[in-house]
Motif scaffolding. Structure first.
Motif, PDB file in Angstrom:
ATOM      1  N   PRO A  10     103.100  29.531  22.247  1.00 55.37           N
ATOM      2  CA  PRO A  10     102.867  30.964  22.346  1.00 55.37           C
ATOM      3  C   PRO A  10     104.222  31.916  21.960  1.00 55.37           C
ATOM      4  O   PRO A  10     105.390  31.267  22.002  1.00 55.37           O
ATOM      5  N   ASP A  12     107.106  34.460  22.523  1.00 56.80           N
ATOM      6  CA  ASP A  12     107.726  34.623  23.762  1.00 56.80           C
ATOM      7  C   ASP A  12     107.644  36.075  24.321  1.00 56.80           C
ATOM      8  O   ASP A  12     107.807  36.055  25.547  1.00 56.80           O
ATOM      9  N   ASP A  13     107.234  36.965  23.243  1.00 55.52           N
ATOM     10  CA  ASP A  13     106.977  38.496  23.963  1.00 55.52           C
ATOM     11  C   ASP A  13     105.736  38.638  24.253  1.00 55.52           C
ATOM     12  O   ASP A  13     105.281  39.592  24.469  1.00 55.52           O
ATOM     13  N   LEU A  14     104.827  37.632  24.431  1.00 57.24           N
ATOM     14  CA  LEU A  14     103.229  37.984  24.599  1.00 57.24           C
ATOM     15  C   LEU A  14     102.745  37.009  25.869  1.00 57.24           C
ATOM     16  O   LEU A  14     103.362  35.917  26.277  1.00 57.24           O
ATOM     17  N   ASP A  15     101.990  37.652  26.813  1.00 55.78           N
ATOM     18  CA  ASP A  15     101.521  36.993  27.812  1.00 55.78           C
ATOM     19  C   ASP A  15     100.730  35.603  27.437  1.00 55.78           C
ATOM     20  O   ASP A  15      99.986  35.935  26.457  1.00 55.78           O
ATOM     21  N   ARG A  16     100.933  34.544  28.108  1.00 58.06           N
ATOM     22  CA  ARG A  16     100.365  33.246  27.774  1.00 58.06           C
ATOM     23  C   ARG A  16      99.069  33.252  27.546  1.00 58.06           C
ATOM     24  O   ARG A  16      98.377  32.844  26.749  1.00 58.06           O
ATOM     25  N   GLU A  17      98.061  34.324  28.631  1.00 61.95           N
ATOM     26  CA  GLU A  17      96.773  33.991  28.619  1.00 61.95           C
ATOM     27  C   GLU A  17      96.265  35.047  27.532  1.00 61.95           C
ATOM     28  O   GLU A  17      95.217  34.578  26.917  1.00 61.95           O
ATOM     29  N   GLU A  18      96.767  36.139  27.172  1.00 60.87           N
ATOM     30  CA  GLU A  18      96.395  36.840  25.744  1.00 60.87           C
ATOM     31  C   GLU A  18      96.873  36.038  24.468  1.00 60.87           C
ATOM     32  O   GLU A  18      95.827  35.898  23.863  1.00 60.87           O
ATOM     33  N   ALA A  19      97.780  35.259  24.561  1.00 62.14           N
ATOM     34  CA  ALA A  19      98.195  34.519  23.334  1.00 62.14           C
ATOM     35  C   ALA A  19      97.185  33.312  23.149  1.00 62.14           C
ATOM     36  O   ALA A  19      96.598  33.080  21.973  1.00 62.14           O
ATOM     37  N   ARG A  20      96.480  32.599  24.310  1.00 60.44           N
ATOM     38  CA  ARG A  20      95.507  31.771  24.251  1.00 60.44           C
ATOM     39  C   ARG A  20      94.406  32.443  23.715  1.00 60.44           C
ATOM     40  O   ARG A  20      93.513  31.632  22.804  1.00 60.44           O
ATOM     41  N   ARG A  21      93.945  33.650  24.205  1.00 59.27           N
ATOM     42  CA  ARG A  21      92.665  34.182  23.777  1.00 59.27           C
ATOM     43  C   ARG A  21      92.847  34.564  22.315  1.00 59.27           C
ATOM     44  O   ARG A  21      91.734  34.116  21.721  1.00 59.27           O
TER      45      ARG A  21
END
Length: 127
Positions: A10, A12-21
């Motif tokens: 993911p 670095d500047d993005l929430d992991r769950e949002e990146a996954r979505r």
């Protein structure tokens, strides 16, 4: 079959769950949209599932545990289809759109690699 594999990390500047979505839903839909243009036979997303044994396995190999979002696999029925997907003008446009979309969720340092599967133990039911 020819397979292109990516380990997805993911941004670095993005929430992991949002990146996954974004990867699983948005990018998955974009791959579906371009599958025929790219002559893709199969696309598989394998999301990471946290397990306490990961740290043990990494330590046994002297490795630092790095947790990806998951792994993506793109399959082509033949080497000719794979090569076509990089030569055709429409396919190159599709790749550019996919690459731009990757920037919405993935770290820039991804190492794609091409391989041909060698099945050693067949899936249950296919023996």
């Amino acid at each position: 079959m020819i397979k292109l594999t990516y380990m997805i990390f993911p941004r670095d500047d993005l929430d992991r769950e949002e990146a996954r979505r974004r990867w699983m839903e948005d990018h998955g839909a974009l791959m579906e949209k371009h599958a025929s243009t790219l002559r893709v036979a199969r696309y598989v997303q394998t999301p990471h599932v946290t397990h306490p044994l990961e740290q043990t396995m990494a330590a046994a190999r002297g490795a630092v545990l790095q947790i990806p979002l998951g792994m993506a696999e793109i399959y082509w029925a033949s080497r000719a289809d794979f090569e076509y997907s990089f030569e055709d003008r429409g396919a190159r446009r599709a790749y550019r759109e996919l690459l731009e979309d990757e920037k919405r969720f993935a770290a820039t340092a991804m190492s794609p690699w091409v391989g041909e599967e060698r099945e050693v133990i067949p899936a249950a039911g296919s023996r």
